[in-house]
Design an enzyme around this catalytic site. Structure first.
Site, short mmCIF file in Angstrom:
data_model
loop_
_atom_site.label_atom_id
_atom_site.label_comp_id
_atom_site.label_asym_id
_atom_site.label_seq_id
_atom_site.Cartn_x
_atom_site.Cartn_y
_atom_site.Cartn_z
N LYS A 1 0.84 -1.20 0.00
CA LYS A 1 0.00 0.00 0.00
C LYS A 1 0.87 1.24 0.00
CE LYS A 1 -4.06 1.16 2.64
NZ LYS A 1 -4.65 0.79 3.93
O1 LIG Z 1 -11.37 6.98 7.65
P1 LIG Z 1 -10.96 5.70 8.27
O2 LIG Z 1 -12.14 4.94 8.82
O3 LIG Z 1 -9.84 5.85 9.24
O4 LIG Z 1 -10.46 4.76 7.10
C1 LIG Z 1 -9.25 4.94 6.47
C2 LIG Z 1 -9.04 3.97 5.35
O5 LIG Z 1 -7.73 3.96 4.97
C3 LIG Z 1 -7.29 2.70 4.55
O6 LIG Z 1 -5.98 2.67 5.05
C4 LIG Z 1 -7.34 2.55 3.08
O7 LIG Z 1 -7.11 1.24 2.66
C5 LIG Z 1 -8.20 1.71 5.17
O8 LIG Z 1 -7.52 0.96 6.10
C6 LIG Z 1 -9.36 2.56 5.69
O9 LIG Z 1 -10.51 2.20 5.02
#
Ligand SMILES: O=P(O)(O)OC[C@H]1O[C@](O)(CO)[C@@H](O)[C@@H]1O
Length: 218
Positions: free
Chosen positions: A87
């Site tokens: 990622k």
């Molecule tokens: O706004 P939140 O709920 O912290 O989510 C952040 C998002 O970022 C991510 O890192 C993207 O994959 C997920 O883990 C998550 O869906």
């Protein structure tokens, strides 16, 4: 539509996997910190434990923000298990790393995407997944669903192979609207995934069927 669970908590991953509808896991540094995992070695060991619980698709995020650092980390993360998807944040060095890694056949997830323009760039670089953040856009009174629709249209126009991974999902309606648009994947909490199963009329109906069965047995 693929369902990923957005957590680093092993018990939640196990529970979601046991439901038979789980296709992968996403994590981020905040989620790792939330379960108290500290230090690179412990974090990598935890990724391995997560990989052992699912068939594929475990997104593991780099911490570096420069191209060289990201490439080094991508190599180390991919070495943990073949289920790892690296990622990488939507910043210029991140896009360069995604381009390089996709040329090498490595799978990537371009994260921190908040606009159709950023999603277009991620697809051009050859990301395996692009993660538009829905809830965080809604939080600042911007229309996350409008952005998602734009990304779906753009990807269809050019037949991009990058899969759209709806992230920062906060409730079942995010999932349903994304599914109506043909979004490839959503990543959500266990709570949101389980909420998709629920309907009050299902509970009332089941109670009545069981009560009628019991009556008929007397
Ligand atoms: O706004 P939140 O709920 O912290 O989510 C952040 C998002 O970022 C991510 O890192 C993207 O994959 C997920 O883990 C998550 O869906």
């Amino acid at each position: 539509m693929k369902f990923f669970i957005d957590t680093a908590l092993l018990s939640e991953i196990e529970e979601a996997a046991s439901l038979g509808i789980l296709d992968g896991v996403t994590t981020n540094p905040s989620l790792m910190a939330k379960v108290g995992i500290q230090g690179q070695e412990a974090i990598y060991q935890h990724y391995k434990k997560i990989c052992d619980l699912v068939d594929n698709n475990v997104s593991a995020e780099v911490i570096s923000t420069d191209f060289e650092g990201m490439m080094k980390e991508a190599d180390a993360l991919a070495g943990i298990d073949e289920k790892i998807v690296v990622k990488i944040p939507m910043i210029p060095d991140g896009v360069k790393a995604i381009k390089k890694l996709s040329g090498m056949g490595a799978r990537t997830n371009c994260t921190l995407v908040f606009s159709a323009g950023q999603a277009l760039v991620a697809a051009k670089a050859g990301a395996t997944y692009v993660s538009p953040f829905l809830g965080r856009l809604d939080d600042i009174s911007m229309d996350s669903m409008e952005m998602l629709g734009q990304i779906v249209n753009i990807y269809q126009n050019y037949n991009f192979q990058t899969e759209i991974l709806g992230a920062s999902v906060r409730h079942p309606m995010h999932v349903i609207t994304a599914a109506e648009m043909g979004v490839d994947v959503v990543t959500a909490s266990l709570k949101t995934l389980k909420a998709l199963f629920q309907h009050p009329l299902t509970d009332v109906g089941l109670e009545k069927f069981l009560a009628d069965y019991q009556k008929s047995q007397k």
